[in-house]
Design a protein around this motif. Structure first.
Motif, PDB file in Angstrom:
ATOM      1  N   TRP A   1       0.818  -1.218   0.000  1.00  0.00           N
ATOM      2  CA  TRP A   1       0.000   0.000   0.000  1.00  0.00           C
ATOM      3  C   TRP A   1       0.847   1.261   0.000  1.00  0.00           C
ATOM      4  CZ3 TRP A   1      -4.535   0.428  -1.858  1.00  0.00           C
ATOM      5  CH2 TRP A   1      -5.381  -0.674  -1.872  1.00  0.00           C
TER       6      TRP A   1
ATOM      7  N   TYR B   1      -8.016   8.319  -9.305  1.00  0.00           N
ATOM      8  CA  TYR B   1      -8.199   9.155  -8.110  1.00  0.00           C
ATOM      9  C   TYR B   1      -8.358  10.640  -8.451  1.00  0.00           C
ATOM     10  CZ  TYR B   1      -8.016   5.466  -4.668  1.00  0.00           C
ATOM     11  OH  TYR B   1      -8.336   4.370  -3.901  1.00  0.00           O
TER      12      TYR B   1
ATOM     13  N   ARG C   1     -15.979  13.124  -4.377  1.00  0.00           N
ATOM     14  CA  ARG C   1     -15.393  11.787  -4.366  1.00  0.00           C
ATOM     15  C   ARG C   1     -16.412  10.749  -3.935  1.00  0.00           C
ATOM     16  NH1 ARG C   1     -11.902   8.348  -5.648  1.00  0.00           N
ATOM     17  NH2 ARG C   1     -12.062   7.384  -3.615  1.00  0.00           N
TER      18      ARG C   1
ATOM     19  N   GLN D   1      -9.292   2.589   7.408  1.00  0.00           N
ATOM     20  CA  GLN D   1      -8.665   2.252   6.104  1.00  0.00           C
ATOM     21  C   GLN D   1      -8.950   3.351   5.070  1.00  0.00           C
ATOM     22  OE1 GLN D   1     -10.160  -2.112   6.867  1.00  0.00           O
ATOM     23  NE2 GLN D   1      -8.740  -2.190   5.152  1.00  0.00           N
TER      24      GLN D   1
ATOM     25  N   HIS E   1      -7.068   5.147   3.201  1.00  0.00           N
ATOM     26  CA  HIS E   1      -6.119   5.353   2.100  1.00  0.00           C
ATOM     27  C   HIS E   1      -5.519   6.767   2.256  1.00  0.00           C
ATOM     28  CE1 HIS E   1      -3.942   4.063  -1.247  1.00  0.00           C
ATOM     29  NE2 HIS E   1      -4.684   4.527  -2.229  1.00  0.00           N
TER      30      HIS E   1
ATOM     31  N   ASP F   1      -5.068   4.757   8.592  1.00  0.00           N
ATOM     32  CA  ASP F   1      -4.593   3.793   7.600  1.00  0.00           C
ATOM     33  C   ASP F   1      -3.216   3.310   8.036  1.00  0.00           C
ATOM     34  OD1 ASP F   1      -5.551   3.244   4.461  1.00  0.00           O
ATOM     35  OD2 ASP F   1      -3.439   2.789   4.862  1.00  0.00           O
ATOM     36  N   PHE F   2      -2.852   2.064   7.677  1.00  0.00           N
ATOM     37  CA  PHE F   2      -1.540   1.573   8.115  1.00  0.00           C
ATOM     38  C   PHE F   2      -0.409   1.954   7.158  1.00  0.00           C
ATOM     39  CE2 PHE F   2      -1.705  -3.225   6.594  1.00  0.00           C
ATOM     40  CZ  PHE F   2      -1.893  -2.802   5.285  1.00  0.00           C
TER      41      PHE F   2
ATOM     42  N   SER G   1      -1.800   3.659  11.536  1.00  0.00           N
ATOM     43  CA  SER G   1      -1.900   2.508  12.438  1.00  0.00           C
ATOM     44  C   SER G   1      -2.576   1.343  11.726  1.00  0.00           C
ATOM     45  CB  SER G   1      -2.734   2.877  13.673  1.00  0.00           C
ATOM     46  OG  SER G   1      -2.950   1.740  14.484  1.00  0.00           O
ATOM     47  N   ASP G   2      -2.124   0.153  12.041  1.00  0.00           N
ATOM     48  CA  ASP G   2      -2.895  -1.044  11.723  1.00  0.00           C
ATOM     49  C   ASP G   2      -4.194  -0.921  12.518  1.00  0.00           C
ATOM     50  OD1 ASP G   2      -3.872  -3.603  11.379  1.00  0.00           O
ATOM     51  OD2 ASP G   2      -2.389  -4.542  12.701  1.00  0.00           O
ATOM     52  N   ILE G   3      -5.340  -1.182  11.905  1.00  0.00           N
ATOM     53  CA  ILE G   3      -6.581  -0.937  12.661  1.00  0.00           C
ATOM     54  C   ILE G   3      -6.675  -1.804  13.918  1.00  0.00           C
ATOM     55  CG2 ILE G   3      -7.995   0.035  10.811  1.00  0.00           C
ATOM     56  CD1 ILE G   3      -9.458  -2.651  10.738  1.00  0.00           C
TER      57      ILE G   3
ATOM     58  N   SER H   1     -15.062   1.862   3.515  1.00  0.00           N
ATOM     59  CA  SER H   1     -15.668   1.671   2.192  1.00  0.00           C
ATOM     60  C   SER H   1     -14.734   1.098   1.147  1.00  0.00           C
ATOM     61  CB  SER H   1     -16.187   3.026   1.678  1.00  0.00           C
ATOM     62  OG  SER H   1     -15.112   3.868   1.337  1.00  0.00           O
TER      63      SER H   1
ATOM     64  N   GLY I   1     -13.306  -1.829  -0.853  1.00  0.00           N
ATOM     65  CA  GLY I   1     -12.023  -2.535  -0.975  1.00  0.00           C
ATOM     66  C   GLY I   1     -11.260  -2.686   0.318  1.00  0.00           C
TER      67      GLY I   1
HETATM   68  C1  LIG Z   1      -8.733  -0.270  -1.260  1.00  0.00           C
HETATM   69  S1  LIG Z   1      -8.020   0.857  -0.143  1.00  0.00           S
HETATM   70  C2  LIG Z   1      -9.409   1.755   0.411  1.00  0.00           C
HETATM   71  C3  LIG Z   1      -9.796   2.661  -0.674  1.00  0.00           C
HETATM   72  C4  LIG Z   1     -10.656   3.791  -0.236  1.00  0.00           C
HETATM   73  N1  LIG Z   1     -12.013   3.349  -0.033  1.00  0.00           N
HETATM   74  C5  LIG Z   1     -10.555   4.809  -1.336  1.00  0.00           C
HETATM   75  O1  LIG Z   1     -11.397   4.793  -2.242  1.00  0.00           O
HETATM   76  O2  LIG Z   1      -9.588   5.553  -1.347  1.00  0.00           O
HETATM   77  C6  LIG Z   1      -7.652  -0.122   1.283  1.00  0.00           C
HETATM   78  C7  LIG Z   1      -6.859   0.659   2.320  1.00  0.00           C
HETATM   79  O3  LIG Z   1      -6.800  -0.162   3.485  1.00  0.00           O
HETATM   80  C8  LIG Z   1      -5.543   0.029   4.101  1.00  0.00           C
HETATM   81  N2  LIG Z   1      -5.317  -1.117   4.978  1.00  0.00           N
HETATM   82  C9  LIG Z   1      -5.271  -2.431   4.648  1.00  0.00           C
HETATM   83  N3  LIG Z   1      -5.121  -3.210   5.729  1.00  0.00           N
HETATM   84  C10 LIG Z   1      -5.081  -2.366   6.796  1.00  0.00           C
HETATM   85  C11 LIG Z   1      -4.929  -2.563   8.194  1.00  0.00           C
HETATM   86  N4  LIG Z   1      -4.808  -3.781   8.723  1.00  0.00           N
HETATM   87  N5  LIG Z   1      -4.940  -1.484   9.002  1.00  0.00           N
HETATM   88  C12 LIG Z   1      -5.077  -0.227   8.477  1.00  0.00           C
HETATM   89  N6  LIG Z   1      -5.196   0.026   7.164  1.00  0.00           N
HETATM   90  C13 LIG Z   1      -5.207  -1.036   6.325  1.00  0.00           C
HETATM   91  C14 LIG Z   1      -4.575   0.176   2.927  1.00  0.00           C
HETATM   92  O4  LIG Z   1      -3.380   0.846   3.278  1.00  0.00           O
HETATM   93  C15 LIG Z   1      -5.419   0.961   1.913  1.00  0.00           C
HETATM   94  O5  LIG Z   1      -5.163   2.338   2.015  1.00  0.00           O
END
Ligand SMILES: C[S@@+](CC[C@H](N)C(=O)[O-])C[C@H]1O[C@@H](n2cnc3c(N)ncnc32)[C@H](O)[C@@H]1O
Length: 270
Positions: free
Chosen positions: A12, A25, A36, A57, A59, A78-79, A103-105, A122, A124
């Motif tokens: 990511w 984007y 958006r 999450q 992004h 977001d991580f 942070s990791d959630i 939301s 993905g």
């Molecule tokens: C598909 S993106 C989300 C897209 C967002 N809905 C957008 O349209 O911009 C998934 C996001 O989840 C984050 N992510 C994945 N696993 C995670 C975790 N365990 N903790 C925090 N963030 C995480 C990734 O870094 C990424 O930014």
């Protein structure tokens, strides 16, 4: 953090660099005020003005900042450090107040205190999560009594299918959760197609039952679950984009399978 999540985090970070300049984007458009958020979450979440909103999450924060443009008091998590740094830069450049945390959630309670009116996530997010039971507990931890959790996400049912020639699709993947993730070697992402760098992703599938039970078992009351026969982007190469921006199967197949779901759940007043 688990090795799988560390690998995903690295991916990511790389994708953030590529997404920043992607047409998908359209960061220039966003900076100029283009919206958006999509009709599903806008219609269902309604007026967020004055409400505190935690975006899990997030992004690089475009949707988080879009909710702030509508008056929400936002926090994004977001991580990916690269994503959070870019989100903070955007917040400053556009003078849209927001807090962003890397942070990791699953580790979020170590870095973020407080409770929110809305927890939002939301498009993905779930297939990157190894454990929905703890995901549900994190959501409840961050909701005020009476607060709502809202998700709009890829429907787990269509993820079972793979596109075949002549507009066909065939069930090839498991619908159900397995502890061991799938390892996927990809080039680029949904936003850059195959133009980006080669990366490795680890993903988990989660059935609808698992998603719902993780929230119910954490103590939330489900208020609605909606399913939609269209997607935010082409999930199969033969899908067609409508004037409303949503992608559908060709007319003879449209309506046969769901591509998105949305769900709202509430934490009970104590
Ligand atoms: C598909 S993106 C989300 C897209 C967002 N809905 C957008 O349209 O911009 C998934 C996001 O989840 C984050 N992510 C994945 N696993 C995670 C975790 N365990 N903790 C925090 N963030 C995480 C990734 O870094 C990424 O930014």
């Amino acid at each position: 953090m688990h090795n799988y999540l560390q690998a995903n985090q690295k991916r990511w970070d790389q994708l953030t660099i590529e997404h920043k300049n992607s047409e998908f984007y359209d960061l220039a458009g966003f900076k100029a005020g283009k919206d958006r958020l999509r009709s599903i979450e806008l219609d269902e979440l309604g007026d967020v003005a004055g409400k505190t909103l935690l975006h899990l999450q997030c992004h690089f924060g475009m949707d988080t900042l879009a909710w702030a443009r509508r008056g929400a008091i936002v926090t994004g998590v977001d991580f990916s450090q690269k994503a959070i740094t870019l989100a903070q830069e955007l917040s400053q450049e556009l003078a849209i107040p927001a807090h962003f945390y890397q942070s990791d959630i699953y580790e979020l309670p170590n870095v973020l205190a407080g409770q929110f009116d809305i927890v939002f996530t939301s498009y993905g997010v779930l297939h990157g999560l190894p454990d929905l039971a703890n995901w549900g507990k994190i959501i409840v931890h961050y909701l005020k009594p009476g607060g709502i959790f809202y998700i709009v996400e890829d429907h787990p049912f269509f993820r079972v299918f793979r596109a075949k020639p002549e507009g066909k699709f065939k069930a090839e993947r498991s619908y159900f959760y397995k502890e061991e993730p799938q390892r996927i070697e990809t080039r680029g992402s949904y936003a850059t197609e195959d133009k980006g760098t080669a990366t490795v992703a680890y993903v988990w599938d989660h059935s609808m039952g698992e998603i719902i039970n993780s929230l119910v078992n954490a103590g939330l009351q489900i208020e609605f679950l909606h399913e939609f026969p269209y997607a935010a982007r082409a999930k199969f190469p033969f899908m067609q984009q409508g004037k409303d921006g949503w992608w559908r199967l060709p007319p003879e197949q449209h309506g046969t399978i769901p591509f998105l779901f949305s769900l709202q759940a509430r934490k009970q007043n104590e």
